[in-house]
Write a protein that holds these residues in place. Structure first.
Motif, PDB file in Angstrom:
ATOM      1  N   SER A  54       0.822  -1.217   0.000  1.00  0.00           N
ATOM      2  CA  SER A  54       0.000   0.000   0.000  1.00  0.00           C
ATOM      3  C   SER A  54       0.852   1.261   0.000  1.00  0.00           C
ATOM      4  O   SER A  54       0.416   2.313  -0.477  1.00  0.00           O
ATOM      5  N   TRP A  55       2.083   1.173   0.524  1.00  0.00           N
ATOM      6  CA  TRP A  55       2.958   2.335   0.526  1.00  0.00           C
ATOM      7  C   TRP A  55       3.463   2.648  -0.880  1.00  0.00           C
ATOM      8  O   TRP A  55       3.758   3.792  -1.195  1.00  0.00           O
ATOM      9  N   ILE A  56       3.587   1.630  -1.701  1.00  0.00           N
ATOM     10  CA  ILE A  56       4.040   1.823  -3.079  1.00  0.00           C
ATOM     11  C   ILE A  56       2.903   2.306  -3.969  1.00  0.00           C
ATOM     12  O   ILE A  56       3.078   3.181  -4.820  1.00  0.00           O
ATOM     13  N   THR A  57       1.725   1.757  -3.759  1.00  0.00           N
ATOM     14  CA  THR A  57       0.593   2.075  -4.636  1.00  0.00           C
ATOM     15  C   THR A  57      -0.099   3.383  -4.254  1.00  0.00           C
ATOM     16  O   THR A  57      -0.882   3.915  -5.036  1.00  0.00           O
ATOM     17  N   ALA A  58       0.179   3.902  -3.056  1.00  0.00           N
ATOM     18  CA  ALA A  58      -0.430   5.172  -2.637  1.00  0.00           C
ATOM     19  C   ALA A  58       0.019   6.298  -3.566  1.00  0.00           C
ATOM     20  O   ALA A  58       1.167   6.358  -4.002  1.00  0.00           O
ATOM     21  N   ARG A  59      -0.892   7.212  -3.861  1.00  0.00           N
ATOM     22  CA  ARG A  59      -0.595   8.324  -4.777  1.00  0.00           C
ATOM     23  C   ARG A  59      -0.631   9.649  -4.034  1.00  0.00           C
ATOM     24  O   ARG A  59      -1.405   9.838  -3.112  1.00  0.00           O
ATOM     25  N   ASP A  81       5.560  -4.033 -11.919  1.00  0.00           N
ATOM     26  CA  ASP A  81       4.535  -5.060 -11.733  1.00  0.00           C
ATOM     27  C   ASP A  81       3.286  -4.503 -11.054  1.00  0.00           C
ATOM     28  O   ASP A  81       2.166  -4.965 -11.307  1.00  0.00           O
ATOM     29  N   LEU A  82       3.477  -3.502 -10.191  1.00  0.00           N
ATOM     30  CA  LEU A  82       2.364  -2.905  -9.466  1.00  0.00           C
ATOM     31  C   LEU A  82       1.744  -1.728 -10.218  1.00  0.00           C
ATOM     32  O   LEU A  82       0.848  -1.056  -9.698  1.00  0.00           O
ATOM     33  N   GLY A  83       2.221  -1.494 -11.438  1.00  0.00           N
ATOM     34  CA  GLY A  83       1.677  -0.417 -12.250  1.00  0.00           C
ATOM     35  C   GLY A  83       2.092   0.980 -11.808  1.00  0.00           C
ATOM     36  O   GLY A  83       1.439   1.966 -12.134  1.00  0.00           O
ATOM     37  N   ARG A  84       3.203   1.058 -11.067  1.00  0.00           N
ATOM     38  CA  ARG A  84       3.662   2.354 -10.555  1.00  0.00           C
ATOM     39  C   ARG A  84       5.040   2.730 -11.076  1.00  0.00           C
ATOM     40  O   ARG A  84       5.683   3.658 -10.572  1.00  0.00           O
ATOM     41  N   GLY A  85       5.492   2.019 -12.114  1.00  0.00           N
ATOM     42  CA  GLY A  85       6.841   2.239 -12.618  1.00  0.00           C
ATOM     43  C   GLY A  85       7.131   3.658 -13.055  1.00  0.00           C
ATOM     44  O   GLY A  85       8.237   4.177 -12.823  1.00  0.00           O
ATOM     45  N   LYS A  86       6.150   4.327 -13.664  1.00  0.00           N
ATOM     46  CA  LYS A  86       6.383   5.683 -14.162  1.00  0.00           C
ATOM     47  C   LYS A  86       6.582   6.687 -13.037  1.00  0.00           C
ATOM     48  O   LYS A  86       7.178   7.746 -13.234  1.00  0.00           O
ATOM     49  N   SER A  87       6.077   6.371 -11.869  1.00  0.00           N
ATOM     50  CA  SER A  87       6.235   7.276 -10.720  1.00  0.00           C
ATOM     51  C   SER A  87       7.606   7.152 -10.070  1.00  0.00           C
ATOM     52  O   SER A  87       7.968   7.980  -9.226  1.00  0.00           O
ATOM     53  N   TYR A  88       8.343   6.108 -10.433  1.00  0.00           N
ATOM     54  CA  TYR A  88       9.673   5.880  -9.874  1.00  0.00           C
ATOM     55  C   TYR A  88      10.677   5.857 -11.023  1.00  0.00           C
ATOM     56  O   TYR A  88      11.264   4.834 -11.345  1.00  0.00           O
ATOM     57  N   GLY A  89      10.882   7.018 -11.622  1.00  0.00           N
ATOM     58  CA  GLY A  89      11.686   7.093 -12.831  1.00  0.00           C
ATOM     59  C   GLY A  89      13.183   7.047 -12.591  1.00  0.00           C
ATOM     60  O   GLY A  89      13.669   7.058 -11.456  1.00  0.00           O
ATOM     61  N   SER A  90      13.917   7.046 -13.693  1.00  0.00           N
ATOM     62  CA  SER A  90      15.374   6.915 -13.632  1.00  0.00           C
ATOM     63  C   SER A  90      16.049   8.147 -13.037  1.00  0.00           C
ATOM     64  O   SER A  90      17.197   8.077 -12.603  1.00  0.00           O
ATOM     65  N   SER A  91      15.342   9.280 -13.002  1.00  0.00           N
ATOM     66  CA  SER A  91      15.940  10.499 -12.457  1.00  0.00           C
ATOM     67  C   SER A  91      15.572  10.723 -10.994  1.00  0.00           C
ATOM     68  O   SER A  91      15.792  11.804 -10.450  1.00  0.00           O
ATOM     69  N   THR A  92      15.011   9.692 -10.358  1.00  0.00           N
ATOM     70  CA  THR A  92      14.668   9.801  -8.940  1.00  0.00           C
ATOM     71  C   THR A  92      15.708   9.077  -8.088  1.00  0.00           C
ATOM     72  O   THR A  92      16.638   8.450  -8.610  1.00  0.00           O
ATOM     73  N   THR A  93      15.543   9.165  -6.781  1.00  0.00           N
ATOM     74  CA  THR A  93      16.571   8.686  -5.850  1.00  0.00           C
ATOM     75  C   THR A  93      16.589   7.165  -5.740  1.00  0.00           C
ATOM     76  O   THR A  93      15.652   6.560  -5.223  1.00  0.00           O
ATOM     77  N   HIS A  94      17.669   6.559  -6.232  1.00  0.00           N
ATOM     78  CA  HIS A  94      17.918   5.134  -6.057  1.00  0.00           C
ATOM     79  C   HIS A  94      19.429   4.915  -6.018  1.00  0.00           C
ATOM     80  O   HIS A  94      20.201   5.809  -6.368  1.00  0.00           O
ATOM     81  N   ARG A 123       6.303  -6.612   1.486  1.00  0.00           N
ATOM     82  CA  ARG A 123       5.183  -7.380   2.049  1.00  0.00           C
ATOM     83  C   ARG A 123       3.912  -7.010   1.302  1.00  0.00           C
ATOM     84  O   ARG A 123       3.625  -5.842   1.081  1.00  0.00           O
ATOM     85  N   GLU A 124       3.128  -8.031   0.950  1.00  0.00           N
ATOM     86  CA  GLU A 124       1.872  -7.795   0.236  1.00  0.00           C
ATOM     87  C   GLU A 124       0.813  -7.157   1.095  1.00  0.00           C
ATOM     88  O   GLU A 124      -0.126  -6.559   0.600  1.00  0.00           O
ATOM     89  N   LYS A 125       0.942  -7.276   2.412  1.00  0.00           N
ATOM     90  CA  LYS A 125      -0.123  -6.791   3.297  1.00  0.00           C
ATOM     91  C   LYS A 125      -0.302  -5.290   3.136  1.00  0.00           C
ATOM     92  O   LYS A 125       0.637  -4.540   2.899  1.00  0.00           O
ATOM     93  N   GLU A 126      -1.544  -4.883   3.247  1.00  0.00           N
ATOM     94  CA  GLU A 126      -1.869  -3.462   3.155  1.00  0.00           C
ATOM     95  C   GLU A 126      -1.514  -2.807   4.467  1.00  0.00           C
ATOM     96  O   GLU A 126      -1.089  -1.749   4.613  1.00  0.00           O
TER      97      GLU A 126
END
Length: 203
Positions: free
Chosen positions: A56-61, A158-171, A200-203
């Motif tokens: 849920s932390w990844i999918t939150a907008r 896989d979670l459909g959030r790839g565009k929100s975590y682009g190559s120019s962000t912090t990793h 973890r899959e849990k919400e």
């Protein structure tokens, strides 16, 4: 008589952390924390032991601060850490010149910790410059950064959030070249990268 083996560097960390995080240190950061700041070391180890990366932390907008950063902040604040702003000056020929620094996310007893989950990658420059300046001014002794590993991109996709975590962000691959290039100056630095093992899959 059995010969004692001295434990140094990253090996000072519990095995479970070395297995679940990508860890890098510079200028003996682990040894300094372990020996000179045992309470702060214990807090960081405790934080990382209990941390989970929830779906849920990844999918939150939206939102000013990510759930990942908030969870880390709140845990450390509960242990007596604080967000810290420093008032600094440099004196040139007797004339004081303000040398402002950015707030540190979590600070206690000379240890500064920053969380970079999904900001633009120049935030790393800000953090490392902050560490360098505060270390030179003897305001901090060690800088710690918690960020994400490159391998999480597959999970975001896989979670459909790839565009929100682009190559120019912090990793991680954006951070290490900056550290190796000397952006942190003489400050000892310890870096933890969040990996898929913490998901973890849990919400």
């Amino acid at each position: 008589m059995r010969k004692m083996v001295e434990v140094v560097g990253i090996d000072l960390l519990p095995k479970v952390l070395r297995q679940n995080y990508e860890v890098h240190e510079r200028k003996h950061a682990c040894a300094i924390l372990h020996e000179d700041f045992p309470d702060e070391w214990k807090d960081i180890v405790s934080l990382l032991r209990q941390f989970e990366l929830r779906r849920s932390w990844i999918t939150a907008r939206g939102g000013r601060k990510s759930k990942v950063a908030s969870s880390i902040d709140e845990y450390l604040y509960g242990l007596g850490w604080e967000e810290k702003a420093f008032s600094t000056q440099v004196v040139v020929d007797g004339n004081p010149v303000d040398a402002p620094t950015h707030k540190v996310d979590c600070f206690r007893n000379g240890v500064a910790l920053e969380i970079e989950w999904n900001n633009k990658d120049p935030f790393y420059d800000r953090d490392l410059n902050n560490f360098r300046l505060l270390f030179d001014l003897r305001a901090i002794s060690v800088g710690v950064i918690i960020t994400r590993c490159d391998e999480l991109q597959d999970l975001f996709d896989d979670l459909g959030r790839g565009k929100s975590y682009g190559s120019s962000t912090t990793h991680m691959s954006k951070l290490l070249p900056r550290i190796d290039g000397g952006s942190g100056g003489g400050c000892p630095i310890l870096v933890f990268g969040i990996t898929k093992k913490l998901y973890r899959e849990k919400e």
